[in-house]
Design a protein around this motif. Structure first.
Motif, PDB file in Angstrom:
ATOM      1  N   LEU A   1       1.702   7.497  -6.345  1.00 31.36           N
ATOM      2  CA  LEU A   1       0.758   8.603  -6.475  1.00 31.36           C
ATOM      3  C   LEU A   1       1.380   9.924  -6.040  1.00 31.36           C
ATOM      4  N   LEU A   2       2.376   9.873  -5.192  1.00 33.27           N
ATOM      5  CA  LEU A   2       3.009  11.088  -4.676  1.00 33.27           C
ATOM      6  C   LEU A   2       4.231  11.522  -5.495  1.00 33.27           C
ATOM      7  N   HIS A   3       4.438  10.948  -6.723  1.00 33.81           N
ATOM      8  CA  HIS A   3       5.563  11.350  -7.573  1.00 33.81           C
ATOM      9  C   HIS A   3       5.439  12.836  -7.891  1.00 33.81           C
ATOM     10  N   PRO A   4       6.547  13.622  -7.975  1.00 24.43           N
ATOM     11  CA  PRO A   4       6.449  15.074  -8.196  1.00 24.43           C
ATOM     12  C   PRO A   4       5.678  15.456  -9.446  1.00 24.43           C
ATOM     13  N   ALA A   5       5.858  14.708 -10.571  1.00 28.34           N
ATOM     14  CA  ALA A   5       5.150  15.069 -11.808  1.00 28.34           C
ATOM     15  C   ALA A   5       3.647  14.907 -11.630  1.00 28.34           C
ATOM     16  N   ALA A   6       3.253  13.779 -11.017  1.00 29.64           N
ATOM     17  CA  ALA A   6       1.820  13.561 -10.796  1.00 29.64           C
ATOM     18  C   ALA A   6       1.251  14.631  -9.862  1.00 29.64           C
ATOM     19  N   ARG A   7       2.014  14.971  -8.869  1.00 29.04           N
ATOM     20  CA  ARG A   7       1.530  15.986  -7.917  1.00 29.04           C
ATOM     21  C   ARG A   7       1.410  17.339  -8.596  1.00 29.04           C
ATOM     22  N   LEU A   8       2.395  17.665  -9.548  1.00 35.40           N
ATOM     23  CA  LEU A   8       2.313  18.954 -10.251  1.00 35.40           C
ATOM     24  C   LEU A   8       1.090  19.020 -11.153  1.00 35.40           C
ATOM     25  N   GLN A   9       0.780  17.889 -11.846  1.00 31.93           N
ATOM     26  CA  GLN A   9      -0.409  17.873 -12.700  1.00 31.93           C
ATOM     27  C   GLN A   9      -1.685  18.074 -11.867  1.00 31.93           C
ATOM     28  N   GLN A  10      -1.732  17.398 -10.750  1.00 35.04           N
ATOM     29  CA  GLN A  10      -2.915  17.547  -9.901  1.00 35.04           C
ATOM     30  C   GLN A  10      -3.030  18.977  -9.363  1.00 35.04           C
ATOM     31  N   ARG A  11      -1.902  19.575  -8.996  1.00 33.58           N
ATOM     32  CA  ARG A  11      -1.944  20.935  -8.475  1.00 33.58           C
ATOM     33  C   ARG A  11      -2.364  21.926  -9.573  1.00 33.58           C
TER      34      ARG A  11
ATOM     35  N   ALA B   1       0.827  -1.204   0.000  1.00 34.54           N
ATOM     36  CA  ALA B   1       0.000   0.000   0.000  1.00 34.54           C
ATOM     37  C   ALA B   1       0.862   1.255   0.000  1.00 34.54           C
ATOM     38  N   VAL B   2       1.961   1.233   0.740  1.00 32.09           N
ATOM     39  CA  VAL B   2       2.856   2.397   0.781  1.00 32.09           C
ATOM     40  C   VAL B   2       3.516   2.612  -0.572  1.00 32.09           C
ATOM     41  N   ALA B   3       3.865   1.510  -1.257  1.00 33.13           N
ATOM     42  CA  ALA B   3       4.476   1.646  -2.586  1.00 33.13           C
ATOM     43  C   ALA B   3       3.502   2.304  -3.558  1.00 33.13           C
ATOM     44  N   ARG B   4       2.239   1.855  -3.528  1.00 30.93           N
ATOM     45  CA  ARG B   4       1.249   2.474  -4.399  1.00 30.93           C
ATOM     46  C   ARG B   4       1.062   3.948  -4.046  1.00 30.93           C
ATOM     47  N   HIS B   5       1.085   4.218  -2.793  1.00 28.45           N
ATOM     48  CA  HIS B   5       0.918   5.603  -2.352  1.00 28.45           C
ATOM     49  C   HIS B   5       2.088   6.481  -2.784  1.00 28.45           C
ATOM     50  N   LEU B   6       3.309   5.922  -2.762  1.00 27.53           N
ATOM     51  CA  LEU B   6       4.482   6.674  -3.209  1.00 27.53           C
ATOM     52  C   LEU B   6       4.395   6.999  -4.704  1.00 27.53           C
TER      53      LEU B   6
END
Length: 459
Positions: free
Chosen positions: A312-322, A305-310
């Motif tokens: 999702l927390l990749h910087p590129a994915a986080r920038l797109q979401q932001r 679960a932590v691996a999947r969560h990591l």
């Protein structure tokens, strides 16, 4: 010739007692010769009349004596006397004169022998119960696995051997400390108190066993001591009692944290069973292995679960979401500002209309018109009021002139008064001949004297 002496009767030389005198003097001797006495014996011939007094015979194997206890003293008894009961009484020796009976007048009575111990036990039991020393809520738990057990008992009695044998059988590795004490006799309570105090002072045990073998109530009386009971309750170490047999209940049993029926039962209660511990250790080992396996599985699941969560927390994915979130917020902001502006304009229009309507110039103009109208109304009202007052005044003057005596005089009438008192003359009888009168005319006054109707009268 010798003088003759008078002959006296034989009775003149005797001091003859009446029965009442004899009884009274014997009573006086008894009352003054004996102190207050303590006497022990058996009750018999107990009589309890309606007066509230009690009468009985106190006897032993060799003699008996009559006794009386009057109602005020009888009311102080804390037990009910019965025939055959062994008692200890306190009283004074005297004589009951009407029958000539020697008797004791009793002012105190208490049961003798074991009965007294039983009454004292019940009294102390009630007292300590009222103070809360027997409350279950105040009792402390006994440790399941004590590190060391203390025994407060006689080091030479059968109880200590039974205790040690049971403790060894139950758990041979359990350390035991013996605090020797007397468990019978007058010195036993003080000895038990000293042993309990030593155990608390040394503080080397987790639990204490207070024990002795069976015996009579008198033998076990040391465990009914009030000071010992209070010391057990105040002990910093939990106390288990095993005193006498199962049917023996002492004050120490009631106040202890746990009570066992016998010394051996107390040891069973305190010491864990070695066999039971081995079985429990095996069961706990199995439970530990199962829990460890479950923990490994849960840890692997949490890692995935932590691996999947990591990811999702990749910087590129986080920038797109932001960035997407920023666009949404911008759209919401534009829409919100437009809505707020429209609502503000809608509120402003009626406020502007109300402001125009409430302008000071407009209000002053209206007030000027109202003042002019009021001034015109005031002038008209003042004119009407003056004319009305003038008409009322003319009518009042006319009425006054019509009623004035001067107007009457002007028509040729006169007002005649009598002199010198000035009374108005209304009839001829009020001014007889010779009366001086004065006539008031419209243009002056005339004075005259009234003449009689006879023309020959001269003034």
């Amino acid at each position: 010739m010798p003088l003759e002496r008078p002959v006296r009767a034989l009775d003149d030389y005797r001091d003859i007692y009446s029965v009442a005198r004899l009884a009274s003097e014997v009573r006086a001797v008894l009352d003054g010769s004996f102190p207050v006495l303590w006497v022990q014996g058996e009750l018999s011939n107990l009589a309890q009349p309606a007066s509230g007094h009690i009468y009985f015979t106190l006897k032993d194997a060799a003699a008996q004596v009559r006794c009386a206890m009057f109602r005020p003293k009888r009311m102080l008894l804390n037990f009910r006397p019965t025939n055959g009961q062994e008692v200890l009484v306190r009283g004074r020796a005297t004589l009951f004169e009407p029958r000539g009976d020697f008797q004791l007048v009793i002012d105190h009575m208490e049961p003798g022998g074991e009965g007294a111990l039983r009454l004292e036990f019940e009294r102390l039991k009630r007292t300590l119960a009222a103070e809360g020393l027997f409350d279950e809520a105040a009792k402390r738990p006994i440790p399941a696995f004590p590190k060391r057990v203390g025994l407060i008992t006689s080091p030479t009695g059968a109880a200590v051997r039974d205790l040690l044998a049971v403790l060894k059988r139950r758990f041979a590795a359990l350390p035991v400390v013996i605090y020797p004490a007397q468990v019978q006799g007058e010195a036993a309570p003080a000895s038990l108190l000293a042993a309990l105090a030593a155990a608390n002072a040394r503080a080397e045990c987790d639990v204490l066993i207070l024990a002795r073998g069976g015996g009579s109530l008198e033998d076990l009386n040391a465990f009914n001591d009030e000071a010992l009971a209070r010391a057990i309750r105040a002990s910093a170490i939990p106390v288990v009692t095993g005193v006498g047999h199962e049917s023996d209940i002492s004050i120490a049993d009631l106040v202890a944290d746990r009570r066992a029926a016998t010394p051996s039962a107390a040891a069973e209660l305190v010491a864990p069973s070695g066999d039971h511990l081995r079985h429990r250790l095996v069961a706990l080992t199995r439970r530990l292995d199962a829990a460890h396996a479950r923990h490994r599985v849960a840890a692997r699941q949490r890692l995935s679960a932590v691996a999947r969560h990591l990811a999702l927390l990749h910087p590129a994915a986080r920038l797109q979401q932001r960035a997407q979130r920023l666009d949404q917020l911008e759209q919401r902001l534009v829409s919100l500002l437009s809505n707020r502006l429209a609502r503000a304009q809608a509120r402003l229009r009626p406020a502007t209309a109300r402001l125009v309507f409430a302008s000071p110039g407009r209000r002053l103009e209206g007030l000027g018109i109202a003042v002019a109208a009021l001034a015109e109304r005031l002038a008209r009202a003042r004119t009407r009021l003056a004319e009305t007052r003038r008409e009322r005044l003319m009518r009042a003057v006319a009425g006054l002139e019509a009623r004035s005596p001067l107007a009457t005089l002007a028509r040729g009438y006169a007002i005649v008064t009598r002199l010198p008192d000035g009374e108005i003359v209304r009839a001829p009888e009020e001014a007889p001949p010779g009366t001086r009168i004065e006539a008031r005319l419209a243009m002056g006054r005339l004075r005259a004297i009234v003449e009689p109707e006879n023309d020959n009268w001269h003034a």
